[in-house]
Design a protein around this motif. Structure first.
Motif, PDB file in Angstrom:
ATOM      1  N   ASP A  53      48.396  58.683   3.469  1.00  9.87           N
ATOM      2  CA  ASP A  53      49.790  59.006   3.767  1.00  9.87           C
ATOM      3  C   ASP A  53      50.158  58.799   5.238  1.00  9.87           C
ATOM      4  O   ASP A  53      51.352  58.800   5.581  1.00  9.87           O
ATOM      5  CB  ASP A  53      50.099  60.454   3.346  1.00  9.87           C
ATOM      6  N   HIS A  54      49.192  58.644   6.118  1.00  9.81           N
ATOM      7  CA  HIS A  54      49.468  58.424   7.544  1.00  9.81           C
ATOM      8  C   HIS A  54      48.532  57.323   8.052  1.00  9.81           C
ATOM      9  O   HIS A  54      47.677  57.536   8.890  1.00  9.81           O
ATOM     10  CB  HIS A  54      49.255  59.720   8.317  1.00  9.81           C
ATOM     11  N   PRO A  55      48.669  56.085   7.496  1.00 11.09           N
ATOM     12  CA  PRO A  55      47.675  55.037   7.760  1.00 11.09           C
ATOM     13  C   PRO A  55      47.717  54.520   9.189  1.00 11.09           C
ATOM     14  O   PRO A  55      48.739  54.625   9.888  1.00 11.09           O
ATOM     15  CB  PRO A  55      48.058  53.945   6.765  1.00 11.09           C
ATOM     16  N   LEU A  56      46.611  53.954   9.591  1.00  8.23           N
ATOM     17  CA  LEU A  56      46.531  53.300  10.902  1.00  8.23           C
ATOM     18  C   LEU A  56      47.509  52.146  10.970  1.00  8.23           C
ATOM     19  O   LEU A  56      48.183  51.934  11.979  1.00  8.23           O
ATOM     20  CB  LEU A  56      45.098  52.818  11.135  1.00  8.23           C
ATOM     21  N   ASN A  57      47.594  51.349   9.912  1.00  7.90           N
ATOM     22  CA  ASN A  57      48.588  50.276   9.788  1.00  7.90           C
ATOM     23  C   ASN A  57      48.649  49.853   8.327  1.00  7.90           C
ATOM     24  O   ASN A  57      47.889  50.355   7.489  1.00  7.90           O
ATOM     25  CB  ASN A  57      48.254  49.080  10.703  1.00  7.90           C
ATOM     26  N   SER A  58      49.526  48.921   8.012  1.00  6.21           N
ATOM     27  CA  SER A  58      49.746  48.544   6.611  1.00  6.21           C
ATOM     28  C   SER A  58      48.559  47.797   6.016  1.00  6.21           C
ATOM     29  O   SER A  58      48.442  47.714   4.785  1.00  6.21           O
ATOM     30  CB  SER A  58      51.016  47.688   6.492  1.00  6.21           C
ATOM     31  N   ASN A  59      47.695  47.221   6.843  1.00  5.08           N
ATOM     32  CA  ASN A  59      46.510  46.523   6.345  1.00  5.08           C
ATOM     33  C   ASN A  59      45.288  47.429   6.251  1.00  5.08           C
ATOM     34  O   ASN A  59      44.260  47.013   5.707  1.00  5.08           O
ATOM     35  CB  ASN A  59      46.172  45.336   7.250  1.00  5.08           C
ATOM     36  N   ASN A  60      45.383  48.617   6.789  1.00  7.00           N
ATOM     37  CA  ASN A  60      44.251  49.538   6.839  1.00  7.00           C
ATOM     38  C   ASN A  60      44.765  50.916   6.419  1.00  7.00           C
ATOM     39  O   ASN A  60      45.047  51.776   7.247  1.00  7.00           O
ATOM     40  CB  ASN A  60      43.677  49.568   8.261  1.00  7.00           C
ATOM     41  N   LYS A  61      44.877  51.101   5.120  1.00  8.96           N
ATOM     42  CA  LYS A  61      45.604  52.245   4.590  1.00  8.96           C
ATOM     43  C   LYS A  61      44.759  53.508   4.461  1.00  8.96           C
ATOM     44  O   LYS A  61      45.293  54.618   4.513  1.00  8.96           O
ATOM     45  CB  LYS A  61      46.208  51.882   3.225  1.00  8.96           C
ATOM     46  N   HIS A  62      43.468  53.367   4.254  1.00 10.82           N
ATOM     47  CA  HIS A  62      42.622  54.541   4.040  1.00 10.82           C
ATOM     48  C   HIS A  62      42.088  55.084   5.364  1.00 10.82           C
ATOM     49  O   HIS A  62      41.765  54.303   6.273  1.00 10.82           O
ATOM     50  CB  HIS A  62      41.442  54.195   3.126  1.00 10.82           C
ATOM     51  N   TYR A  63      41.990  56.381   5.443  1.00  7.92           N
ATOM     52  CA  TYR A  63      41.362  57.014   6.599  1.00  7.92           C
ATOM     53  C   TYR A  63      40.714  58.311   6.127  1.00  7.92           C
ATOM     54  O   TYR A  63      40.960  58.791   5.010  1.00  7.92           O
ATOM     55  CB  TYR A  63      42.370  57.283   7.716  1.00  7.92           C
ATOM     56  N   LEU A  64      39.879  58.869   6.989  1.00  7.09           N
ATOM     57  CA  LEU A  64      39.141  60.074   6.633  1.00  7.09           C
ATOM     58  C   LEU A  64      39.781  61.267   7.343  1.00  7.09           C
ATOM     59  O   LEU A  64      39.824  61.307   8.577  1.00  7.09           O
ATOM     60  CB  LEU A  64      37.673  59.939   7.047  1.00  7.09           C
ATOM     61  N   ALA A  65      40.269  62.208   6.573  1.00 10.21           N
ATOM     62  CA  ALA A  65      40.843  63.442   7.116  1.00 10.21           C
ATOM     63  C   ALA A  65      39.778  64.542   7.075  1.00 10.21           C
ATOM     64  O   ALA A  65      39.220  64.834   6.022  1.00 10.21           O
ATOM     65  CB  ALA A  65      42.074  63.861   6.317  1.00 10.21           C
ATOM     66  N   VAL A  66      39.510  65.141   8.250  1.00 10.57           N
ATOM     67  CA  VAL A  66      38.463  66.162   8.366  1.00 10.57           C
ATOM     68  C   VAL A  66      39.074  67.441   8.936  1.00 10.57           C
ATOM     69  O   VAL A  66      39.724  67.402   9.983  1.00 10.57           O
ATOM     70  CB  VAL A  66      37.311  65.683   9.275  1.00 10.57           C
ATOM     71  N   ASN A  67      38.831  68.550   8.262  1.00  9.07           N
ATOM     72  CA  ASN A  67      39.332  69.842   8.715  1.00  9.07           C
ATOM     73  C   ASN A  67      38.145  70.806   8.804  1.00  9.07           C
ATOM     74  O   ASN A  67      37.712  71.390   7.813  1.00  9.07           O
ATOM     75  CB  ASN A  67      40.384  70.373   7.739  1.00  9.07           C
ATOM     76  N   SER A  68      37.613  70.962  10.007  1.00 11.55           N
ATOM     77  CA  SER A  68      36.413  71.798  10.206  1.00 11.55           C
ATOM     78  C   SER A  68      36.819  73.207  10.604  1.00 11.55           C
ATOM     79  O   SER A  68      36.605  73.640  11.731  1.00 11.55           O
ATOM     80  CB  SER A  68      35.516  71.175  11.275  1.00 11.55           C
ATOM     81  N   THR A  69      37.404  73.924   9.678  1.00  9.71           N
ATOM     82  CA  THR A  69      37.942  75.254  10.004  1.00  9.71           C
ATOM     83  C   THR A  69      36.854  76.274  10.307  1.00  9.71           C
ATOM     84  O   THR A  69      37.006  77.129  11.185  1.00  9.71           O
ATOM     85  CB  THR A  69      38.799  75.759   8.835  1.00  9.71           C
TER      86      THR A  69
END
Length: 770
Positions: free
Chosen positions: A74-90
Motif C-alpha cells: 500500500d505504500h510502495p517504493l515505486n510502481s515497479n517495486n510494489k512489495h516491501y517488508l513492514a516490521v513493527n517491533s513493539t
C-alpha cells in the motif's frame, strides 16, 4: 611415430577480424546469484510463484518473529517495486536474515561490503546490521541506522568482515520499539570487477578477462524472445529499456529459465562489462515474435519494437545531444560504447519472425548503415528453418546469419569442412551457440579441431562463441557450459582453456600452409544405416497402423506388414530388423491424448542399445520433424530439422526412405527431411596458421584427436626460438568445482626444428616477435 613437415606460403589469407568471443545468458543463475555481484537473494521481496512454484515474497529470508512482519503493497517504493517488508517491533527486536544463494554468502576477513536499504519509518526507529556465519557467530561489528523519516530514504553502510565464511548470512535486526518499512535490502562486495558500481563479481570477471574475447553476445538466448508482447508484463519479452537506470526502479521479471530475474545486470552494465573486457558488445533484441508460444506483434504495431532497436544504437553510439546518448551520459558514460554489431532475434523458427525481420533491417540500414546486422537460422544445423533464415539473410543483405547447434563429437568430426563451400560474397556465418554436449577433454579437443575449420574459413565465418558462459553448480538449467562456480569458487571447464588458447593466439590473418607426409584421414562409421526399427513414445498417446516395410534392393520390392499398436509415456515397440541398404517404412499415426506439446519417435538403424537413429515427430514443444542420431553415452546429434506440428485426433500418413546413408521423409505426401548422414572422419592432425600483422608473430595451432603422437618439422625461421604451448589430458578428464585444474598446461622453448604433438592435445607453436 607419424611425421610431417610444415611448409609456409609467402602470402597472407583472409583476415580473422573479431572471430572468437563469448556468449552470456542469464540461465543457470548466471547473473543473479552469479556474475552480478549482489549477494542478497530476493532483495526487494518481489519473488512470486509465477517465477517458480516454490517462490513467495519472503523467499530466501528467515524471520524470528513472523507475527511482527508483513509484506505489504500500500505504500510502495515505486510502481515497479510494489512489495516491501513492514516490521513493527513493539516488544522485542525482530531479526530477519538472508542467506543469499547456494549455501550462503561468501565473506572474507578484512574485506568490506556495501550494505544499502530503503527505509520509511512511522516513528524514530533503529536498525542494526550484522554479518553472521551459519552457526550464528558474528563476523562483523554491529552497525546501526537511525531514522525517523516517513518517506522512503536510502541508507548505506560499509561493513568489514573479521573472519572468513562460505556460508554467511546478512542479519538486519529491527530494534525494540521501532516501526519501519524496508525495501531493496542489498549487500555488495566493495571490490567488484574494475571497481564498477552495481558491477560484477571480481573472480568471475577476472576469468573472463583472461580469455581476451573479441566480442560479447548478450543477454541471450531464448531469454530474449520468450514472453508476452506487453512490455509492462512481468512475463514480457526482454525489453532493454526496462534494464537501465536506478536498480530500485527496474522491474523484476519472470526468467525464461524458471527463476526470478532482477535486471540488476542490465544493458548499461553489459556494455560496461564488454568495455572492461576489451570486447565489442553484441546485443540481441527480440524481433516481435515469440516462437515458444506463437505470439506475434501485428505488423502495423511493430514500430515501437523497431524504435527500441534504433534507440539502442543511439544509446550506445549517440552523442550527448541525442535523447538516448544523453541518457547514457547521465548514467555515467559520456563517451559512446562504439556498437558495431546488432542481432535481431535468436534461433527463430517460423515464418512470422521472417515476415517481421525486414522492417527492422530496413529501418536500421536507413538510419545506421554502418551497423552490422545479424539474422538468425534457428537452433539446428540444417533443414527448413535453417534454410528459411539463410534465404531471408541473402534476400535482405544481412551481414551475418546466427547458426546454433549442439552435437555429439562424431558430428563435429564428420563436418570439419562444413564451411569450405559457403559463399564468401554472401552473409557470413556467426556461430552464436555451439558445443559438443559434454565438458570432458575429448569434447574440448574435438571442438578445437572444429575451431581450426572456423579459422581456416574466416572469409565465410565472421564470429563464433561457445555456448553458455556460466553455470552456478547449484542451479543448473543447461549443459554444457564454459565456467562453473558457486558462491566462492570458480572452476573453468577444460573446454574453457581451449577457447582461451584460440582467443589469446588468434592472430589477424590466415597464412596458407601445408603439413606433408601424414597419412590420409581415417573414415569411421561409414556403414549403411541398417538394423532394428520400431516406435517409441514421447509422452503423448499415439496409435499407429498400416505399418509397411519395403525392401528396394530386391527386384520385387518385398513388402512386410506389421500389427497395429498404441504408444504411451516412453513405451518402445520394436517391430523388426533389416540388413537392406535401400528401404522404406510407411505408416499411419494419430495422437489421441497425453501431452499436447509432444509426439512420438520412429527408431531405425539400431545396431546396439546405445546406437540408433530417430525420426522425431513432434519434438520440442511439438514443433519439429527431426532426423536425430544417438551414439555412445547417449550423446545425440540433430542432423536435420523441419518445422511440423502434430495435431490431435488427425490421422497422418508418414514415409521414410533410407538409401545407404541418405534419409528422406514425407508427411501426408509432403516432403520434409532430406539429409546425407556423413561418416565420422578422423585426421591424424588438424592445423591452421595465422599471423599477427602488428607484431609479425606467427601462430601454428595443432590439434590431435587420436591416441598416437605426431612429430612435425618446423624449420621455418619464423619459429626459431619460439614457444610451444600444450594442453594435455586423458579423454575423460573433466574439471570439478572445488578441485584444481586437471588439465596439464605446458609451455617450452623450442630449440630444435621439431615439435611433438601428443595424443589428445591442443597446441600452439608461437613464433618469435619481430
Amino acid at each position: 611415430m607419424l611425421q610431417g613437415k610444415l611448409t609456409i606460403e609467402n602470402k597472407f589469407g583472409a583476415p580473422l577480424n573479431d572471430l572468437f568471443g563469448i556468449f552470456f545468458e542469464d540461465l543457470n543463475h548466471a547473473a543473479d546469484g552469479g556474475l552480478y555481484a549482489e549477494m542478497v537473494q530476493n532483495r526487494s521481496f518481489e519473488f512470486e510463484p509465477v517465477d517458480h512454484p516454490d517462490y513467495h515474497e519472503t523467499f530466501a529470508w528467515t524471520v524470528d518473529h513472523p507475527n511482527d512482519v508483513q509484506v505489504r503493497t500500500d505504500h510502495p517504493l515505486n510502481s515497479n517495486n510494489k512489495h516491501y517488508l513492514a516490521v513493527n517491533s513493539t516488544g522485542e527486536a525482530v531479526k530477519i536474515a538472508n542467506h543469499g544463494f547456494n549455501q550462503g554468502m561468501d565473506f572474507q576477513a578484512d574485506h568490506t561490503y556495501l550494505f544499502s536499504v530503503f527505509i520509511a519509518a512511522s516513528r524514530r526507529s533503529f536498525i542494526q546490521v550484522i554479518l553472521e556465519d551459519e552457526q550464528h557467530h558474528r563476523l562483523s561489528a554491529p552497525l546501526t541506522i537511525t531514522t525517523d523519516r516517513s518517506d522512503w530514504q536510502k541508507h548505506q553502510l560499509v561493513i568489514r568482515a573479521n573472519r572468513d565464511s562460505h556460508q554467511g548470512r546478512l542479519i538486519v535486526e529491527v530494534l525494540p520499539d521501532s516501526q519501519v518499512n524496508l525495501d531493496m535490502i542489498s549487500l555488495f562486495p566493495t571490490e567488484t570487477f574494475h571497481h564498477r558500481k552495481n558491477g560484477v563479481r571480481k573472480d568471475l570477471g577476472d576469468v573472463l578477462a583472461a580469455m581476451q574475447p573479441k566480442f560479447m553476445r548478450f543477454p541471450g538466448g531464448c531469454l530474449v524472445h520468450d514472453g508476452t508482447l506487453n512490455p509492462n508484463d512481468r512475463e514480457s519479452m526482454y525489453r532493454w529499456k526496462k534494464s537501465i537506470g536506478p536498480v530500485e526502479q527496474r522491474p523484476t521479471r519472470r526468467n525464461k529459465w524458471g527463476y526470478n530475474q532482477t535486471l540488476g545486470l542490465g544493458f548499461y552494465e553489459y556494455f560496461q562489462l564488454a568495455e572492461d573486457l576489451g570486447a565489442k558488445p553484441l546485443p540481441v533484441l527480440p524481433g516481435g515474435y515469440d516462437p515458444h508460444h506463437k505470439r506475434a506483434v501485428p505488423i502495423d504495431q511493430l514500430q515501437p519494437w523497431i524504435d527500441d532497436a534504433l534507440d539502442l544504437i543511439e544509446f550506445a553510439n549517440g552523442d550527448q545531444t541525442t535523447k538516448w546518448g544523453k541518457k547514457r551520459a547521465e548514467l555515467g558514460h559520456p563517451e559512446p560504447f562504439n556498437l558495431e554489431y546488432l542481432a535481431i532475434g535468436n534461433e527463430e523458427v517460423g515464418q512470422p519472425f521472417f515476415d517481421r525481420y525486414p522492417y527492422f533491417h530496413q529501418a536500421i540500414r536507413q538510419r545506421y548503415p554502418e551497423i552490422k546486422l545479424i539474422n538468425t537460422s534457428g537452433p539446428f544445423a540444417s533443414g527448413s528453418e535453417f534454410n528459411r533464415g539463410w534465404k531471408s539473410a541473402k534476400k535482405y543483405g544481412s551481414d551475418f546469419v546466427d547458426e546454433h547447434y549442439y552435437m555429439a563429437t562424431d558430428w563435429f568430426l564428420a563436418n570439419q569442412h562444413r564451411y569450405d563451400h559457403y559463399d564468401p560474397k554472401g552473409p557470413k556465418a556467426f556461430l552464436g551457440e555451439y558445443a559438443s554436449k559434454e565438458n570432458k577433454w575429448i569434447n574440448a579437443v574435438v571442438e578445437a579441431s572444429y575451431m581450426l575449420g572456423l579459422e581456416r574459413n574466416a572469409d565465410k565465418v565472421g564470429l563464433a562463441c561457445y555456448a553458455p558462459l556460466f553455470c552456478n553448480v547449484d542451479y543448473p538449467n543447461w549443459t554444457p557450459d564454459l565456467i562453473f562456480f558457486n558462491q566462492y569458487q570458480v572452476s573453468p571447464s577444460v573446454n574453457y582453456y581451449v577457447q582461451q588458447l584460440f582467443m589469446n593466439y588468434q592472430g589477424t590473418r590466415n597464412v596458407p600452409h601445408s603439413i606433408d607426409g601424414l597419412p590420409t584421414p581415417t573414415v569411421k562409421d561409414a556403414q549403411p544405416i541398417i538394423g532394428q526399427f520400431g516406435f517409441e513414445g514421447d509422452l503423448a498417446d499415439v496409435t499407429y497402423q498400416n505399418v509397411t516395410f519395403i525392401d528396394h534392393e530386391t527386384n520385387q520390392q518385398q513388402q512386410f506388414k506389421f500389427k497395429n499398436g498404441r504408444l504411451a509415456e516412453r513405451a518402445r515397440h520394436m517391430l523388426g530388423k533389416t540388413s537392406s541398404q535401400n528401404y522404406s517404412l510407411t505408416f499411419d499415426a494419430t495422437r489421441t491424448g497425453g501431452r499436447v506439446d509432444k509426439g512420438f519417435h520412429l527408431i531405425f538403424g539400431q545396431t546396439t542399445d546405445e546406437k540408433y537413429f530417430m525420426w522425431v515427430l513432434g519434438g520440442w514443444e511439438n514443433q519439429d520433424s527431426i532426423i536425430k542420431q544417438r551414439g555412445r553415452n547417449h550423446t545425440e546429434s540433430d542432423w536435420n530439422q523441419c518445422q511440423w506440428t502434430m495435431k490431435s485426433n488427425h490421422q497422418y500418413h508418414f514415409e521414410i526412405h533410407v538409401n545407404h546413408r541418405h534419409v528422406a521423409t514425407s508427411i501426408d505426401g509432403q516432403p520434409f527431411n532430406d539429409i546425407e548422414i556423413k561418416p565420422t572422419v578422423v585426421q591424424p592432425l588438424y592445423s591452421n596458421l595465422t599471423v599477427d600483422e602488428k607484431t609479425k608473430r606467427y601462430y601454428l595451432k595443432l590439434v590431435n584427436v587420436t591416441d598416437q603422437p605426431v612429430s612435425i618439422q618446423t624449420t621455418d625461421s619464423k619459429f626459431q626460438n619460439g614457444r610451444f604451448r600444450e594442453l594435455l589430458a586423458q579423454p575423460g578428464t573433466e574439471n570439478q568445482i572445488g578441485q584444481s585444474n586437471k588439465l596439464k598446461i605446458k609451455e617450452t622453448q623450442i630449440a630444435t626444428g621439431t615439435v611433438t604433438v601428443q595424443p589428445y592435445s591442443v597446441n600452439v607453436l608461437i613464433g618469435k616477435q619481430n
